[in-house]
Design an enzyme around this catalytic site. Sequence first.
Site, PDB file in Angstrom:
ATOM      1  N   THR A   1      -3.243  -3.520  -6.516  1.00  0.00           N
ATOM      2  CA  THR A   1      -2.118  -4.360  -6.109  1.00  0.00           C
ATOM      3  C   THR A   1      -2.423  -4.970  -4.736  1.00  0.00           C
ATOM      4  O   THR A   1      -3.294  -4.498  -4.015  1.00  0.00           O
ATOM      5  CB  THR A   1      -0.806  -3.572  -6.056  1.00  0.00           C
ATOM      6  OG1 THR A   1      -0.782  -2.741  -4.881  1.00  0.00           O
ATOM      7  CG2 THR A   1      -0.626  -2.700  -7.293  1.00  0.00           C
ATOM      8  N   GLY A   2      -1.705  -6.024  -4.416  1.00  0.00           N
ATOM      9  CA  GLY A   2      -1.992  -6.717  -3.162  1.00  0.00           C
ATOM     10  C   GLY A   2      -3.376  -7.340  -3.174  1.00  0.00           C
ATOM     11  O   GLY A   2      -4.021  -7.467  -2.132  1.00  0.00           O
ATOM     12  N   ALA A   3      -3.835  -7.755  -4.358  1.00  0.00           N
ATOM     13  CA  ALA A   3      -5.226  -8.189  -4.526  1.00  0.00           C
ATOM     14  C   ALA A   3      -5.474  -9.635  -4.132  1.00  0.00           C
ATOM     15  O   ALA A   3      -6.585 -10.134  -4.309  1.00  0.00           O
ATOM     16  CB  ALA A   3      -5.658  -7.982  -5.984  1.00  0.00           C
ATOM     17  N   SER A   4      -4.483 -10.316  -3.576  1.00  0.00           N
ATOM     18  CA  SER A   4      -4.674 -11.727  -3.226  1.00  0.00           C
ATOM     19  C   SER A   4      -5.204 -11.931  -1.818  1.00  0.00           C
ATOM     20  O   SER A   4      -5.545 -13.058  -1.450  1.00  0.00           O
ATOM     21  CB  SER A   4      -3.352 -12.492  -3.392  1.00  0.00           C
ATOM     22  OG  SER A   4      -2.365 -11.988  -2.513  1.00  0.00           O
ATOM     23  N   SER A   5      -5.296 -10.869  -1.012  1.00  0.00           N
ATOM     24  CA  SER A   5      -5.808 -11.044   0.347  1.00  0.00           C
ATOM     25  C   SER A   5      -6.134  -9.687   0.964  1.00  0.00           C
ATOM     26  O   SER A   5      -5.800  -8.635   0.415  1.00  0.00           O
ATOM     27  CB  SER A   5      -4.784 -11.769   1.243  1.00  0.00           C
ATOM     28  OG  SER A   5      -3.659 -10.943   1.496  1.00  0.00           O
ATOM     29  N   GLY A   6      -6.795  -9.722   2.112  1.00  0.00           N
ATOM     30  CA  GLY A   6      -6.994  -8.538   2.929  1.00  0.00           C
ATOM     31  C   GLY A   6      -7.683  -7.388   2.231  1.00  0.00           C
ATOM     32  O   GLY A   6      -8.670  -7.556   1.511  1.00  0.00           O
TER      33      GLY A   6
ATOM     34  N   TYR B   1       8.045  -1.440   9.477  1.00  0.00           N
ATOM     35  CA  TYR B   1       6.726  -1.228   8.859  1.00  0.00           C
ATOM     36  C   TYR B   1       6.311   0.236   9.029  1.00  0.00           C
ATOM     37  O   TYR B   1       5.872   0.878   8.071  1.00  0.00           O
ATOM     38  CB  TYR B   1       5.706  -2.149   9.516  1.00  0.00           C
ATOM     39  CG  TYR B   1       4.274  -1.905   9.080  1.00  0.00           C
ATOM     40  CD1 TYR B   1       3.780  -2.466   7.914  1.00  0.00           C
ATOM     41  CD2 TYR B   1       3.421  -1.125   9.854  1.00  0.00           C
ATOM     42  CE1 TYR B   1       2.470  -2.243   7.513  1.00  0.00           C
ATOM     43  CE2 TYR B   1       2.106  -0.893   9.465  1.00  0.00           C
ATOM     44  CZ  TYR B   1       1.640  -1.453   8.289  1.00  0.00           C
ATOM     45  OH  TYR B   1       0.346  -1.215   7.899  1.00  0.00           O
TER      46      TYR B   1
END
Length: 330
Positions: free
Chosen positions: A14-19, A156
């Site tokens: 997951t969160g695979a679109s950046s960073g 956060y």
Amino acid sequence: MSLKPLAEQTVVVTGASSGIGLATARMAVERGARVVLVARDAAVLEAEAARMAERGGKAAVAVADVGERAAVEAAVAKAVEAFGGFDTWVNVAGITIYGELWRVEERDHERLMRTNFWGTVNGSLAAVEHLRDKGGAVVNVGSVASDLAFPLQGMYCASKHAVKGFTDALRMELLQEGAPVGVTLVKPASIDTPLPHRARNYMDREPTLPPPLYRPEEVAEAILHAAVHPRREIYVGGAAAALSGLKAAAPNAYDLLAPAISTFERRGERPRDPEGALHGPKNGGQVRGDYPGPVLRSAYTRAGLNPVATTLLATGASVAAALVLGRRRR
């Protein structure tokens, strides 16, 4: 437990679109794994999957907001459809907000928790249902903020504390049940990703991360190690372990660092993007940020992934703690 070699695995990120998420997905494909890319940005994911295919990799795309359980379940179904299931689920998706807690709107606080905390919960529970009989790994990306806090990113830090508590409880319950599922929490220090550019920002300029900064690939290395050799926790960057140790040993002294941390966070010179990617996809497709200083490899983390080195580090830490306690008693 014995898990498959990475080259024989299907890994959901997951969160695979950046960073960190994008770095992990790329590294997994380079090492022979099949990958399911999960994020909100369809265009970025499709472009990345095409790039991987051109290089001989195997990748599928699941467009999903991890804060919604139904969307995560759809990502599970996509992994089953594309590859017959998965062996490791990696929860990376996360966002931050810069600003004093009392200045941040309630809807922004709630959206951050929906992504960072509930996204991890949704992914972990969906993964466990798939893995509890056949075995596998769940890897949750927390932060050094799972152990401590810092100013201007209060919610956060709260979300990463919550991720740690949830991950620990999940591990205990799976152990009690005897389920062959490894659960690892990865706790990075400051990492050179586009996180500051994508943050919801209440400050008057774009923020920067406090040094030292480490390469996103250092986190990816730790995540993929945990996919094959589950560990309870992995710090990425010696600074993460040092700060966590300082907070545990001398919490009042750590609190005195707040002005210095705030100064670093406010040092940015670029004009701010107040909205960021909190409420919708934006500025995806990049692994690295644009930190102007040195970006480090982590000898500490690489050594810690070696079993012999880990034993030596643990022994050294125990001896140091014993010496400190002995001095205090005297």
